[in-house]
Design a protein around this motif. Structure first.
Motif, PDB file in Angstrom:
ATOM      1  N   LYS A   1       9.789   8.239   3.307  1.00  0.00           N
ATOM      2  CA  LYS A   1      10.746   9.128   2.649  1.00  0.00           C
ATOM      3  C   LYS A   1      11.496   8.422   1.523  1.00  0.00           C
ATOM      4  O   LYS A   1      10.893   7.717   0.721  1.00  0.00           O
ATOM      5  CB  LYS A   1      11.680   9.759   3.673  1.00  0.00           C
ATOM      6  CG  LYS A   1      10.968  10.658   4.657  1.00  0.00           C
ATOM      7  CD  LYS A   1      11.940  11.433   5.496  1.00  0.00           C
ATOM      8  CE  LYS A   1      11.193  12.332   6.461  1.00  0.00           C
ATOM      9  NZ  LYS A   1      12.037  13.357   7.001  1.00  0.00           N
ATOM     10  N   SER A   2      12.810   8.620   1.450  1.00  0.00           N
ATOM     11  CA  SER A   2      13.579   8.106   0.311  1.00  0.00           C
ATOM     12  C   SER A   2      13.568   6.583   0.246  1.00  0.00           C
ATOM     13  O   SER A   2      13.565   6.009  -0.845  1.00  0.00           O
ATOM     14  CB  SER A   2      15.024   8.611   0.379  1.00  0.00           C
ATOM     15  OG  SER A   2      15.707   8.083   1.501  1.00  0.00           O
ATOM     16  N   THR A   3      13.527   5.930   1.383  1.00  0.00           N
ATOM     17  CA  THR A   3      13.513   4.467   1.377  1.00  0.00           C
ATOM     18  C   THR A   3      12.219   3.959   0.742  1.00  0.00           C
ATOM     19  O   THR A   3      12.242   3.008  -0.042  1.00  0.00           O
ATOM     20  CB  THR A   3      13.698   3.905   2.795  1.00  0.00           C
ATOM     21  OG1 THR A   3      14.912   4.436   3.338  1.00  0.00           O
ATOM     22  CG2 THR A   3      13.778   2.384   2.786  1.00  0.00           C
ATOM     23  N   ALA A   4      11.101   4.596   1.039  1.00  0.00           N
ATOM     24  CA  ALA A   4       9.829   4.217   0.408  1.00  0.00           C
ATOM     25  C   ALA A   4       9.909   4.406  -1.097  1.00  0.00           C
ATOM     26  O   ALA A   4       9.524   3.514  -1.859  1.00  0.00           O
ATOM     27  CB  ALA A   4       8.679   5.042   0.985  1.00  0.00           C
ATOM     28  N   ALA A   5      10.413   5.546  -1.538  1.00  0.00           N
ATOM     29  CA  ALA A   5      10.506   5.824  -2.971  1.00  0.00           C
ATOM     30  C   ALA A   5      11.370   4.785  -3.680  1.00  0.00           C
ATOM     31  O   ALA A   5      11.006   4.283  -4.754  1.00  0.00           O
ATOM     32  CB  ALA A   5      11.057   7.226  -3.195  1.00  0.00           C
ATOM     33  N   SER A  53       4.851  13.000   2.854  1.00  0.00           N
ATOM     34  CA  SER A  53       4.405  12.869   1.478  1.00  0.00           C
ATOM     35  C   SER A  53       4.224  11.433   0.993  1.00  0.00           C
ATOM     36  O   SER A  53       3.394  11.207   0.126  1.00  0.00           O
ATOM     37  CB  SER A  53       5.342  13.613   0.535  1.00  0.00           C
ATOM     38  OG  SER A  53       6.657  13.155   0.692  1.00  0.00           O
ATOM     39  N   ILE A  54       4.970  10.465   1.498  1.00  0.00           N
ATOM     40  CA  ILE A  54       4.813   9.099   0.999  1.00  0.00           C
ATOM     41  C   ILE A  54       5.155   8.081   2.080  1.00  0.00           C
ATOM     42  O   ILE A  54       6.064   8.295   2.879  1.00  0.00           O
ATOM     43  CB  ILE A  54       5.651   8.857  -0.265  1.00  0.00           C
ATOM     44  CG1 ILE A  54       5.218   7.559  -0.961  1.00  0.00           C
ATOM     45  CG2 ILE A  54       7.122   8.841   0.041  1.00  0.00           C
ATOM     46  CD1 ILE A  54       5.720   7.434  -2.372  1.00  0.00           C
ATOM     47  N   LEU A  55       4.385   7.010   2.080  1.00  0.00           N
ATOM     48  CA  LEU A  55       4.604   5.908   3.013  1.00  0.00           C
ATOM     49  C   LEU A  55       4.273   4.627   2.262  1.00  0.00           C
ATOM     50  O   LEU A  55       3.245   4.539   1.594  1.00  0.00           O
ATOM     51  CB  LEU A  55       3.681   6.054   4.228  1.00  0.00           C
ATOM     52  CG  LEU A  55       3.679   4.934   5.260  1.00  0.00           C
ATOM     53  CD1 LEU A  55       4.997   4.874   6.016  1.00  0.00           C
ATOM     54  CD2 LEU A  55       2.533   5.130   6.241  1.00  0.00           C
ATOM     55  N   LEU A  56       5.162   3.650   2.346  1.00  0.00           N
ATOM     56  CA  LEU A  56       4.931   2.350   1.726  1.00  0.00           C
ATOM     57  C   LEU A  56       4.715   1.333   2.827  1.00  0.00           C
ATOM     58  O   LEU A  56       5.569   1.162   3.700  1.00  0.00           O
ATOM     59  CB  LEU A  56       6.128   1.939   0.857  1.00  0.00           C
ATOM     60  CG  LEU A  56       6.076   0.535   0.263  1.00  0.00           C
ATOM     61  CD1 LEU A  56       4.897   0.384  -0.689  1.00  0.00           C
ATOM     62  CD2 LEU A  56       7.383   0.205  -0.438  1.00  0.00           C
ATOM     63  N   ILE A  57       3.560   0.680   2.802  1.00  0.00           N
ATOM     64  CA  ILE A  57       3.243  -0.338   3.791  1.00  0.00           C
ATOM     65  C   ILE A  57       3.311  -1.694   3.115  1.00  0.00           C
ATOM     66  O   ILE A  57       2.613  -1.951   2.136  1.00  0.00           O
ATOM     67  CB  ILE A  57       1.856  -0.105   4.423  1.00  0.00           C
ATOM     68  CG1 ILE A  57       1.834   1.240   5.141  1.00  0.00           C
ATOM     69  CG2 ILE A  57       1.508  -1.241   5.371  1.00  0.00           C
ATOM     70  CD1 ILE A  57       0.498   1.618   5.732  1.00  0.00           C
ATOM     71  N   ASP A  58       4.172  -2.537   3.653  1.00  0.00           N
ATOM     72  CA  ASP A  58       4.368  -3.892   3.145  1.00  0.00           C
ATOM     73  C   ASP A  58       3.370  -4.805   3.854  1.00  0.00           C
ATOM     74  O   ASP A  58       3.077  -4.611   5.029  1.00  0.00           O
ATOM     75  CB  ASP A  58       5.807  -4.311   3.453  1.00  0.00           C
ATOM     76  CG  ASP A  58       6.200  -5.590   2.769  1.00  0.00           C
ATOM     77  OD1 ASP A  58       5.789  -6.658   3.270  1.00  0.00           O
ATOM     78  OD2 ASP A  58       6.913  -5.523   1.762  1.00  0.00           O
ATOM     79  N   PRO A  59       2.844  -5.834   3.180  1.00  0.00           N
ATOM     80  CA  PRO A  59       1.878  -6.719   3.840  1.00  0.00           C
ATOM     81  C   PRO A  59       2.442  -7.437   5.066  1.00  0.00           C
ATOM     82  O   PRO A  59       1.692  -7.893   5.914  1.00  0.00           O
ATOM     83  CB  PRO A  59       1.476  -7.724   2.766  1.00  0.00           C
ATOM     84  CG  PRO A  59       2.281  -7.427   1.574  1.00  0.00           C
ATOM     85  CD  PRO A  59       3.062  -6.186   1.796  1.00  0.00           C
ATOM     86  N   ILE A 102       0.843  -1.189   0.000  1.00  0.00           N
ATOM     87  CA  ILE A 102       0.000   0.000   0.000  1.00  0.00           C
ATOM     88  C   ILE A 102       0.881   1.242   0.000  1.00  0.00           C
ATOM     89  O   ILE A 102       1.785   1.371   0.839  1.00  0.00           O
ATOM     90  CB  ILE A 102      -0.917   0.027   1.236  1.00  0.00           C
ATOM     91  CG1 ILE A 102      -1.746  -1.254   1.294  1.00  0.00           C
ATOM     92  CG2 ILE A 102      -1.805   1.264   1.215  1.00  0.00           C
ATOM     93  CD1 ILE A 102      -2.408  -1.487   2.634  1.00  0.00           C
ATOM     94  N   ILE A 103       0.595   2.126  -0.925  1.00  0.00           N
ATOM     95  CA  ILE A 103       1.286   3.412  -0.966  1.00  0.00           C
ATOM     96  C   ILE A 103       0.313   4.459  -0.441  1.00  0.00           C
ATOM     97  O   ILE A 103      -0.752   4.666  -1.008  1.00  0.00           O
ATOM     98  CB  ILE A 103       1.732   3.777  -2.391  1.00  0.00           C
ATOM     99  CG1 ILE A 103       2.716   2.733  -2.928  1.00  0.00           C
ATOM    100  CG2 ILE A 103       2.343   5.179  -2.408  1.00  0.00           C
ATOM    101  CD1 ILE A 103       3.107   2.936  -4.384  1.00  0.00           C
ATOM    102  N   LEU A 104       0.696   5.109   0.655  1.00  0.00           N
ATOM    103  CA  LEU A 104      -0.051   6.249   1.173  1.00  0.00           C
ATOM    104  C   LEU A 104       0.672   7.496   0.701  1.00  0.00           C
ATOM    105  O   LEU A 104       1.892   7.597   0.832  1.00  0.00           O
ATOM    106  CB  LEU A 104      -0.118   6.215   2.696  1.00  0.00           C
ATOM    107  CG  LEU A 104      -0.814   5.010   3.328  1.00  0.00           C
ATOM    108  CD1 LEU A 104      -0.814   5.137   4.846  1.00  0.00           C
ATOM    109  CD2 LEU A 104      -2.236   4.870   2.816  1.00  0.00           C
TER     110      LEU A 104
END
Length: 137
Positions: free
Chosen positions: A73-77, A60-66, A8-10
């Motif tokens: 931040k940069s790690t999510a991108a 601005s961005i958050l990546l949620i892994d299942p 999921i990308i927030l």
């Protein structure tokens, strides 16, 4: 709420740069890895709360892994880039750089994104074809 196994990308739903980035990701997500929601949405807030994510690090961005992991931040991108089609996974080589340096560059862009790219009055409304990819509909 979201299909099993999907990441999921927030994102900041009122940011023009963020919305353009989401459209770019959708276009290059040939393996159908991601689902999307805005940080401002009810679902976005619920996901952040369920995982006890420090909201001071979100802008601005958050990546949620299942697997209950998350990146910001940069790690999510860069983790997102790893999953895209084409040459974009090569960007993950930047993960070898120290996080403080990557996030410093990221923060400069994030802090100026409204000034440089503009801001919407409300969150993006996906087209009817894209609605299935968004979990806050």
């Amino acid at each position: 709420m979201v299909e099993k196994g999907k990441k999921i990308i927030l994102f900041d739903g009122v940011c023009n740069l963020c919305n353009s980035t989401i459209n770019f990701i959708i276009k290059h997500d040939k393996k159908d890895v991601f689902r999307y929601a805005s940080l401002q949405s009810k679902v976005g807030k619920q996901l952040i709360s369920e995982r006890n994510i420090d909201t001071s690090k979100l802008d601005s961005i958050l990546l949620i892994d299942p697997a209950l992991a998350y990146y910001y931040k940069s790690t999510a991108a860069l983790q997102i880039a790893k999953q895209l089609s084409g040459i974009y996974p090569l960007l993950s080589v930047f993960l070898i750089l120290p996080t403080f340096f990557r996030d410093w560059v990221y923060d400069i862009i994030a802090k100026n994104r409204y000034k440089w790219f503009g801001k919407k009055e409300s969150c993006m409304i996906p087209t009817s074809e894209l609605k299935a990819l968004f979990i806050d509909q």
